[in-house]
Design an enzyme around this catalytic site. Structure first.
Site, PDB file in Angstrom:
ATOM      1  N   ASP A  78       0.842  -1.205   0.000  1.00 14.58           N
ATOM      2  CA  ASP A  78       0.000   0.000   0.000  1.00 14.58           C
ATOM      3  C   ASP A  78       0.875   1.252   0.000  1.00 14.58           C
ATOM      4  OD1 ASP A  78       0.729  -0.721   2.671  1.00 14.58           O
ATOM      5  OD2 ASP A  78      -0.771   0.639   3.471  1.00 14.58           O
ATOM      6  N   GLU A 140       0.084  -0.900   5.818  1.00 13.62           N
ATOM      7  CA  GLU A 140       1.159  -0.394   6.672  1.00 13.62           C
ATOM      8  C   GLU A 140       0.975   1.096   6.866  1.00 13.62           C
ATOM      9  OE1 GLU A 140       4.998   1.148   8.057  1.00 13.62           O
ATOM     10  OE2 GLU A 140       3.903   1.736   6.277  1.00 13.62           O
TER      11      GLU A 140
END
Ligand SMILES: [Zn+2]
Length: 381
Positions: A78, A140
Site C-alpha cells: 500500500d 502499513e
C-alpha cells in the site's frame, strides 16, 4: 508443472507495482501481481486477509523451501495518497533522466521489487538448502491493525516464525548505504483532562482552578530526565503537544483544562511503565482527572549479531559505503515482527517518500537487488 520463470529485473517489476493504484486501503491488483510472480518461481502462497469481513486487509505469506534457516523479506504494497502538484503522473512509473517516478517507489514498492528480483537471481543460480519467505501486507500506511501484526501472530501460532526478517523500508536518508535500522523507538500519546470547580476569579476560595493543577503536573513530567540514551538509542523525549482551556472570559476560573503529550522512548522504558508514571503524577496533582493513553509501538532493538553483520558487509561490498546502524525515525511494522523474530530494515533512499514526485535513481534498484542477493548468498540459504 510449468517450468519456473524468474523475474530478475527489479525495474520492470517496480513499474508494474507502481501502476497498481494501491492507496491504503485499496490494493488494485498489486498483491495478485506479486503472488503470480512468486507462484511462477515455485513459492507456495497463503492469503491472509484479516479484519472486517466486508473490507478485509489483503496480506499474504509466501514461502519456498522446507529447510532452515528461514529468511523472510517483509514489506507492504500500500502507498499514501499522491496529493496534488506532481510533475509526473504518480501511477505511470515514468523514467526520466535516470530516475523512476511514482507513488510508493521509495516507500516501498521498489524495495519489494528488489527483494523479488534478488530471490529470482538466487534461485536461478543456487540450490536452496534453507527457506525464503515473503510477508506482504496491504495496510502499513493505514491503521496497521490487520496487517503485519496478525500475520506474524499467525506464523507464531503455527511455529513457523522465520529466523531473520529483512524489512525493505527506505532506511537511507540520502544515499544507498547510509543506514541500516536495527531498532526503533517506541511512541505513545496521552490525553489529560483535569477537572476543577468553575468560579469567579475574585472569589478563588470558592473555585478550584484546574489550570493550576495541570501546569505543575506538566512541569513535573517535563522536568524528569527519562534517560541519558544508550549505545544504540538517543535519549527518550517527552513533548507536550497541546494545552487547551478555551476560556473566552477574563473573570472566570474554568471548570476543565486539557493537555496532550507524546513520548518517543528507547528500550529503557515500556509503554506500560510510562503510562503508569504519567497517571501517578497527574492524579497526585489533580485527583479529579482522566488520563487516556495509546501506545503506538514499544521500543525494540535487534542486537547486531551475525545476520546484521552479514547485511552490513553486503551493503559495504555493493556500495563501498559503511552503513550506520541506527534506531531513529518513526515507527514501522518491524515493531510487530520484533516481538517474535530478529529484524533489520534496509531499503532504498527515502528522501522523497510521502512527498510529491516521489522517485529513486534507477541505478539504486539494481544496487539494492545486488545487496539483497549478496546477503542471501552469505546467510546460509
Ligand atoms: Zn513504508
Amino acid at each position: 508443472m510449468p517450468s519456473p520463470s524468474f523475474p530478475t529485473d527489479p525495474v520492470a517489476l517496480a513499474q508494474d507495482l507502481i501502476r497498481c493504484q494501491s492507496v491504503t486501503p485499496a490494493d488494485d491488483g498489486a498483491q495478485a501481481l506479486l503472488v503470480s510472480v512468486l507462484e511462477g518461481m515455485g513459492f507456495e502462497v497463503v492469503h491472509l486477509p484479516f479484519g472486517p469481513a466486508d473490507a478485509p486487509t489483503p496480506n499474504f505469506y509466501a514461502k519456498i523451501g522446507i529447510g532452515r534457516p528461514v529468511l523472510c523479506f517483509a514489506g507492504h504494497t500500500d502507498v499514501v495518497p499522491p496529493g496534488e502538484g506532481w510533475a509526473h503522473d504518480p501511477f505511470a512509473a515514468q523514467i526520466q533522466d535516470g530516475r523512476l517516478y511514482g507513488r510508493g517507489i521509495a516507500d516501498m514498492k521498489g524495495g519489494v521489487a528488489c527483494s523479488v528480483a534478488a530471490i529470482a537471481r538466487f534461485l536461478q543460480n543456487n540450490t536452496l538448502k534453507g527457506s525464503i519467505s515473503l510477508l506482504i501486507t496491504g495496510d502499513e500506511e493505514g491503521p496497521a491493525h490487520f496487517g503485519t501484526k496478525p500475520v506474524i501472530e499467525w506464523l507464531a501460532a503455527r511455529n513457523d516464525v522465520p529466523d531473520f526478517c529483512l524489512l525493505g523500508e527506505p532506511t537511507n536518508p540520502s544515499a544507498l548505504g547510509d543506514t541500516i535500522k536495527i531498532g526503533r523507538r517506541g511512541s505513545m500519546n496521552a490525553e489529560i483532562v483535569v477537572r476543577g470547580v468553575q468560579g469567579h476569579v475574585a472569589y478563588p476560595h470558592l473555585a478550584d482552578n484546574p489550570i493550576h493543577r495541570l501546569l505543575p503536573a506538566l512541569g513535573e513530567l517535563t522536568g524528569r530526565c527519562l534517560d541519558e540514551g544508550t549505545e544504540w538509542f538517543s535519549p527518550s523525549s517527552l513533548q507536550v503537544t497541546s494545552v487547551d482551556v478555551g476560556n473566552p472570559a477574563t473573570n472566570v476560573i474554568p471548570a476543565e483544562a486539557k493537555a496532550r503529550l507524546n513520548i518517543r522512548f528507547n528500550d529503557c522504558h515500556t509503554g506500560a511503565a510510562l503510562s503508569e508514571w504519567i497517571r501517578e503524577v497527574i492524579s497526585r496533582h489533580a485527583p479529579d482527572s482522566e488520563v487516556t493513553v495509546s501506545i503506538s509501538g514499544e521500543a525494540f532493538l535487534t542486537q547486531p549479531g551475525p545476520a546484521v553483520q552479514c547485511l552490513e558487509r553486503a551493503v559495504q561490498d555493493v556500495t563501498g559505503r559503511q552503513p550506520k546502524l541506527d534506531t531513529g525515525g518513526g515507527t514501522s511494522d518491524a515493531r510487530f515482527i520484533s516481538q517474535y523474530c530478529a529484524v533489520a530494515e534496509f531499503g532504498l533512499v527515502g528522501a522523497t517518500m510521502h512527498k510529491r514526485d516521489e522517485h529513486v535513481d534507477v541505478s539504486t534498484l539494481e544496487d539494492l537487488t545486488q545487496i539483497y542477493l549478496t546477503f542471501m548468498e552469505r546467510f546460509g540459504l
